[in-house]
Scaffold this motif. Structure first.
Motif, PDB file in Angstrom:
ATOM      1  N   UNK A  49      -4.124 108.606  23.929  1.00 38.56           N
ATOM      2  CA  UNK A  49      -5.133 107.769  23.297  1.00 38.56           C
ATOM      3  C   UNK A  49      -6.170 108.622  22.574  1.00 38.56           C
ATOM      4  N   UNK A  50      -6.057 109.943  22.705  1.00 40.02           N
ATOM      5  CA  UNK A  50      -6.963 110.825  21.975  1.00 40.02           C
ATOM      6  C   UNK A  50      -8.102 111.359  22.811  1.00 40.02           C
ATOM      7  N   UNK A  51      -8.104 111.086  24.108  1.00 42.13           N
ATOM      8  CA  UNK A  51      -9.257 111.522  24.908  1.00 42.13           C
ATOM      9  C   UNK A  51      -9.318 113.035  25.080  1.00 42.13           C
ATOM     10  N   UNK A  52      -8.141 113.684  25.210  1.00 40.47           N
ATOM     11  CA  UNK A  52      -8.159 115.146  25.316  1.00 40.47           C
ATOM     12  C   UNK A  52      -8.566 115.794  24.001  1.00 40.47           C
ATOM     13  N   UNK A  53      -8.152 115.180  22.906  1.00 42.01           N
ATOM     14  CA  UNK A  53      -8.534 115.694  21.594  1.00 42.01           C
ATOM     15  C   UNK A  53     -10.047 115.632  21.439  1.00 42.01           C
ATOM     16  N   UNK A  54     -10.618 114.518  21.888  1.00 47.64           N
ATOM     17  CA  UNK A  54     -12.070 114.355  21.813  1.00 47.64           C
ATOM     18  C   UNK A  54     -12.767 115.468  22.600  1.00 47.64           C
ATOM     19  N   UNK A  55     -12.205 115.774  23.775  1.00 44.26           N
ATOM     20  CA  UNK A  55     -12.794 116.824  24.606  1.00 44.26           C
ATOM     21  C   UNK A  55     -12.777 118.159  23.870  1.00 44.26           C
ATOM     22  N   UNK A  56     -11.642 118.471  23.258  1.00 53.26           N
ATOM     23  CA  UNK A  56     -11.531 119.764  22.578  1.00 53.26           C
ATOM     24  C   UNK A  56     -12.434 119.829  21.351  1.00 53.26           C
ATOM     25  N   UNK A  57     -12.744 118.672  20.782  1.00 55.51           N
ATOM     26  CA  UNK A  57     -13.679 118.668  19.660  1.00 55.51           C
ATOM     27  C   UNK A  57     -15.107 118.883  20.143  1.00 55.51           C
ATOM     28  N   UNK A  58     -15.383 118.372  21.351  1.00 60.63           N
ATOM     29  CA  UNK A  58     -16.744 118.462  21.874  1.00 60.63           C
ATOM     30  C   UNK A  58     -17.147 119.886  22.220  1.00 60.63           C
ATOM     31  N   UNK A  59     -16.176 120.771  22.494  1.00 65.47           N
ATOM     32  CA  UNK A  59     -16.642 122.145  22.664  1.00 65.47           C
ATOM     33  C   UNK A  59     -16.058 123.076  21.611  1.00 65.47           C
ATOM     34  N   UNK A  60     -15.822 122.482  20.459  1.00 64.16           N
ATOM     35  CA  UNK A  60     -15.577 123.256  19.236  1.00 64.16           C
ATOM     36  C   UNK A  60     -14.304 124.091  19.275  1.00 64.16           C
ATOM     37  N   UNK A  70     -22.146 117.402  16.937  1.00 59.53           N
ATOM     38  CA  UNK A  70     -23.320 118.256  17.040  1.00 59.53           C
ATOM     39  C   UNK A  70     -23.682 118.439  18.505  1.00 59.53           C
ATOM     40  N   UNK A  71     -23.793 119.666  18.936  1.00 59.46           N
ATOM     41  CA  UNK A  71     -24.170 119.937  20.319  1.00 59.46           C
ATOM     42  C   UNK A  71     -25.547 120.585  20.312  1.00 59.46           C
ATOM     43  N   UNK A  72     -26.532 119.907  20.864  1.00 63.88           N
ATOM     44  CA  UNK A  72     -27.895 120.414  20.919  1.00 63.88           C
ATOM     45  C   UNK A  72     -28.357 120.906  19.551  1.00 63.88           C
ATOM     46  N   UNK A  73     -28.046 120.127  18.526  1.00 63.85           N
ATOM     47  CA  UNK A  73     -28.470 120.484  17.186  1.00 63.85           C
ATOM     48  C   UNK A  73     -27.581 121.487  16.477  1.00 63.85           C
ATOM     49  N   UNK A  75     -24.188 122.152  14.755  1.00 62.21           N
ATOM     50  CA  UNK A  75     -23.002 121.455  14.281  1.00 62.21           C
ATOM     51  C   UNK A  75     -21.767 122.336  14.491  1.00 62.21           C
ATOM     52  N   UNK A  76     -20.657 121.742  14.947  1.00 61.64           N
ATOM     53  CA  UNK A  76     -19.446 122.551  15.113  1.00 61.64           C
ATOM     54  C   UNK A  76     -18.813 122.735  13.745  1.00 61.64           C
ATOM     55  N   UNK A  77     -18.244 123.878  13.519  1.00 60.49           N
ATOM     56  CA  UNK A  77     -17.655 124.128  12.201  1.00 60.49           C
ATOM     57  C   UNK A  77     -17.209 125.567  12.102  1.00 60.49           C
ATOM     58  N   UNK A  78     -18.172 126.474  12.123  1.00 62.10           N
ATOM     59  CA  UNK A  78     -17.791 127.877  11.994  1.00 62.10           C
ATOM     60  C   UNK A  78     -17.480 128.477  13.362  1.00 62.10           C
ATOM     61  N   UNK A  79     -16.836 129.627  13.320  1.00 64.34           N
ATOM     62  CA  UNK A  79     -16.436 130.269  14.557  1.00 64.34           C
ATOM     63  C   UNK A  79     -17.656 130.700  15.379  1.00 64.34           C
ATOM     64  N   UNK A  80     -18.664 131.175  14.685  1.00 59.68           N
ATOM     65  CA  UNK A  80     -19.872 131.649  15.361  1.00 59.68           C
ATOM     66  C   UNK A  80     -20.583 130.507  16.086  1.00 59.68           C
ATOM     67  N   UNK A  81     -20.647 129.352  15.415  1.00 55.14           N
ATOM     68  CA  UNK A  81     -21.255 128.183  16.040  1.00 55.14           C
ATOM     69  C   UNK A  81     -20.437 127.748  17.236  1.00 55.14           C
ATOM     70  N   UNK A  82     -19.115 127.867  17.096  1.00 53.76           N
ATOM     71  CA  UNK A  82     -18.229 127.499  18.195  1.00 53.76           C
ATOM     72  C   UNK A  82     -18.579 128.268  19.440  1.00 53.76           C
ATOM     73  N   UNK A  83     -18.848 129.551  19.249  1.00 57.51           N
ATOM     74  CA  UNK A  83     -19.200 130.387  20.381  1.00 57.51           C
ATOM     75  C   UNK A  83     -20.512 129.933  21.013  1.00 57.51           C
ATOM     76  N   UNK A  84     -21.475 129.572  20.162  1.00 54.37           N
ATOM     77  CA  UNK A  84     -22.760 129.103  20.686  1.00 54.37           C
ATOM     78  C   UNK A  84     -22.596 127.783  21.432  1.00 54.37           C
ATOM     79  N   UNK A  85     -21.732 126.924  20.887  1.00 46.97           N
ATOM     80  CA  UNK A  85     -21.511 125.623  21.523  1.00 46.97           C
ATOM     81  C   UNK A  85     -20.853 125.802  22.889  1.00 46.97           C
ATOM     82  N   UNK A  86     -19.909 126.725  22.951  1.00 47.16           N
ATOM     83  CA  UNK A  86     -19.196 126.914  24.217  1.00 47.16           C
ATOM     84  C   UNK A  86     -20.075 127.522  25.309  1.00 47.16           C
TER      85      UNK A  86
END
Lengths: 281, 271
Positions: A49-60, A70-73, A75-86
């Protein structure tokens, strides 16, 4: 509740395939969801149903095809931001075997903080604390492959706690466990939320687990069908059934007997039936 | 059955050798093995044997466990003994039979080689008995870190080793499960010619490969989730610090090495 931790806006995600023969699959369609700080949210839905996909999007891990996460302001997108989000949003996966990295329990728990570059003494402190909070401290020098499924999953949880993330996403953490392992892990999850104030997103297809959340989000075919408190969600038995989902046993019993809607606990169910029979407990 | 194999064969105990720095242990094991081959006569060899026995006693690993490590090389031992006895010629002839002759030199060689191989095996297994795989790989990583200068990614190699060690038991378990599943479907793994049996293994290896790739994929996700970005900026919970104990060990080994050299000079070589 106040502060938004994760903000999902008009999110669409398409799995592109390298093979031109297979069509791209749209896993998520125009999803809007906010996760607030300190909350315990359960995401419910059956396989695919897409719930795991949603999870993987939530931590970039994945990047949105359309829309934004957007996690705490940030936005997920670049690799560097991904690291900050994680560093803010941690994740525990379904199969405990595939997320344990080291050959000794405490080394595995230390893996996350080591990656963050935390001071050795502080890592030691965090590791001990994390292991104690999931009741695995006594087994800290054991080898992971000699532990039970529930114990391994608790090691994985400790690994995320030690990173001190504000939010932990659990992607069907109990799907591969036996009932006692499931109970252990659920207790650990609830304790994290209640005692340590960690925001929890629990992805599951077990209704009994979803009942314990503050808020339940029900998904089917890549869209959110309904989101509300467990009581409200499980009042809509017919809606859930039309999407091929079950409701907790006590809810179902009361619904089918016509004793009222939204009964989520065994005690409540017992009370209703006793009242119906006109006798005391 | 197969899951009985304990890989890395770490033997948990709290001995001097267990507590010693893995870097020192790695270095000393290497040094001792080199000097095992420097030995030229029984006197210098005796020094090495003495060191090994001493190490065994202080390792806290039971004698039985140590003996187990020699078992796999038993065939090699018997084979080299025979070759040495019958094919080395020189010195007094004790016994002659058709083309073969048993000579003094042959027997000397045979005994020497057997002792050397046993010492070698015991020394190297002592290292794995007293050091956890994690310590071993971290130790190696530290020792090899100068290679970073010539752009060899030592951290990546060490990480690969750790992961391989971590997944060996998991994959063994998986193999067993697949074997049972195929047997339940009527797969015949035990009978038939060698080729038939080899063919019967295909339905076991294909699923094993597929699931290993899936595991690798998931593991990569999990590692990314835990902010793994490679060796840069990483710290370690367990710091390695040389203590007095390590220097004593080092000194003892150096004395033994010196002894080997001196005895080599003072006595006739036998090999």
């Amino acid at each position: 509740m106040q502060e938004k931790l994760i903000e999902v806006k008009n999110l669409t995600y398409v799995y592109e395939s390298d093979d031109p023969e297979t069509k791209p699959v749209t896993a998520l369609r125009d999803i809007n969801l906010d996760i607030y700080k300190g909350e315990f949210v359960a995401v419910l839905g059956h396989n695919g149903c897409g719930k795991s996909t949603l999870a993987k999007l939530c931590n970039a891990i994945y990047e949105p095809t359309e829309g934004s996460v957007t996690v705490k302001g940030i936005p997920s997108g670049t690799e560097e931001d991904g690291d900050r989000i994680r560093r803010i949003v941690g994740m525990v996966f379904q199969n405990p075997d595939n997320q344990i990295v080291a050959t000794i329990v405490e080394d595995d728990v230390a893996f996350g903080p080591e990656n963050l570059g935390v001071e050795p003494k502080e890592i030691r402190r965090r590791v001990d604390e994390a292991l104690k909070s999931v009741n695995m401290y006594d087994l800290r020098e054991r080898e992971p492959h000699k532990l039970s499924g529930g114990q391994k999953q608790r090691v994985a949880i400790a690994g995320v706690i030690a990173m001190q993330t504000e939010c932990i996403i659990f992607d069907e953490p109990t799907a591969m466990l036996d009932p006692s392992g499931r109970r252990e892990v659920m207790q650990a999850i609830q304790r994290l939320n209640k005692e340590m104030g960690i925001t929890i997103v629990l992805i599951t297809h077990f209704m009994d687990e979803a009942v314990k959340a503050d808020r339940v989000v029900v998904m089917d075919k890549g869209s959110i069908i309904t989101e509300a408190t467990p009581k409200e969600v499980f009042s809509q038995v017919d809606l859930l059934r039309s999407h091929g989902l079950d409701v907790p046993q006590s809810t179902e019993l009361c619904h089918d007997l016509g004793l009222g809607e939204g009964v989520t606990s065994t005690e409540e169910c017992v009370d209703k039936i006793c009242a119906l029979l006109g006798g005391a407990k | 059955m197969i899951s009985d194999i304990t890989f890395g064969q770490y033997y948990p105990a709290k001995s001097v050798l267990h507590k010693a720095d893995p870097r020192i242990k790695l270095l000393l094991t290497f040094l001792m093995i080199v000097f095992l081959f420097v030995c030229k006569n029984f006197f210098s060899l005796a020094v090495m044997v003495f060191v090994t026995v001493l190490a065994t006693v202080f390792s806290g690993v039971p004698f039985k466990v140590i003996l187990k490590s020699i078992r796999p090389v038993l065939v090699i031992l018997i084979f080299t003994t025979f070759l040495n006895i019958f094919y080395t010629k020189g010195g007094t002839v004790y016994f002659e039979f058709w083309k073969f002759s048993v000579t003094e030199k042959g027997i000397n060689n045979a005994v020497f080689t057997v002792i050397r191989i046993i010492t070698l095996v015991v020394l190297s297994s002592l290292l794995t008995y007293t050091t956890t795989p994690t310590d071993l790989t971290t130790g190696l990583e530290r020792l090899l870190s100068p290679l970073n200068l010539i752009h060899i990614k030592v951290h990546t190699l060490a990480m690969m080793m750790t992961l391989a060690l971590r997944f060996i038991p998991t994959l063994i378990e998986e193999t067993e499960r697949i074997m049972n599943a195929q047997k339940a479907r009527g797969a015949d793994l035990e009978t038939g010619s060698l080729i038939q049996r080899a063919k019967a293994l295909i339905p076991i290896f294909v699923p094993l490969m597929v699931s290993s790739f899936r595991r690798a994929y998931e593991l990569a996700f999990a590692m990314t989730c835990r902010c793994y970005t490679g060796g840069e900026g990483r710290t370690r919970m367990k710091q390695m610090k040389l203590s007095a104990r390590d220097f004593v060990l080092l000194a003892l080994c150096l004395i033994a090495c010196a002894g080997v050299i001196v005895l080599n000079i003072f006595f006739e070589p036998v090999i």
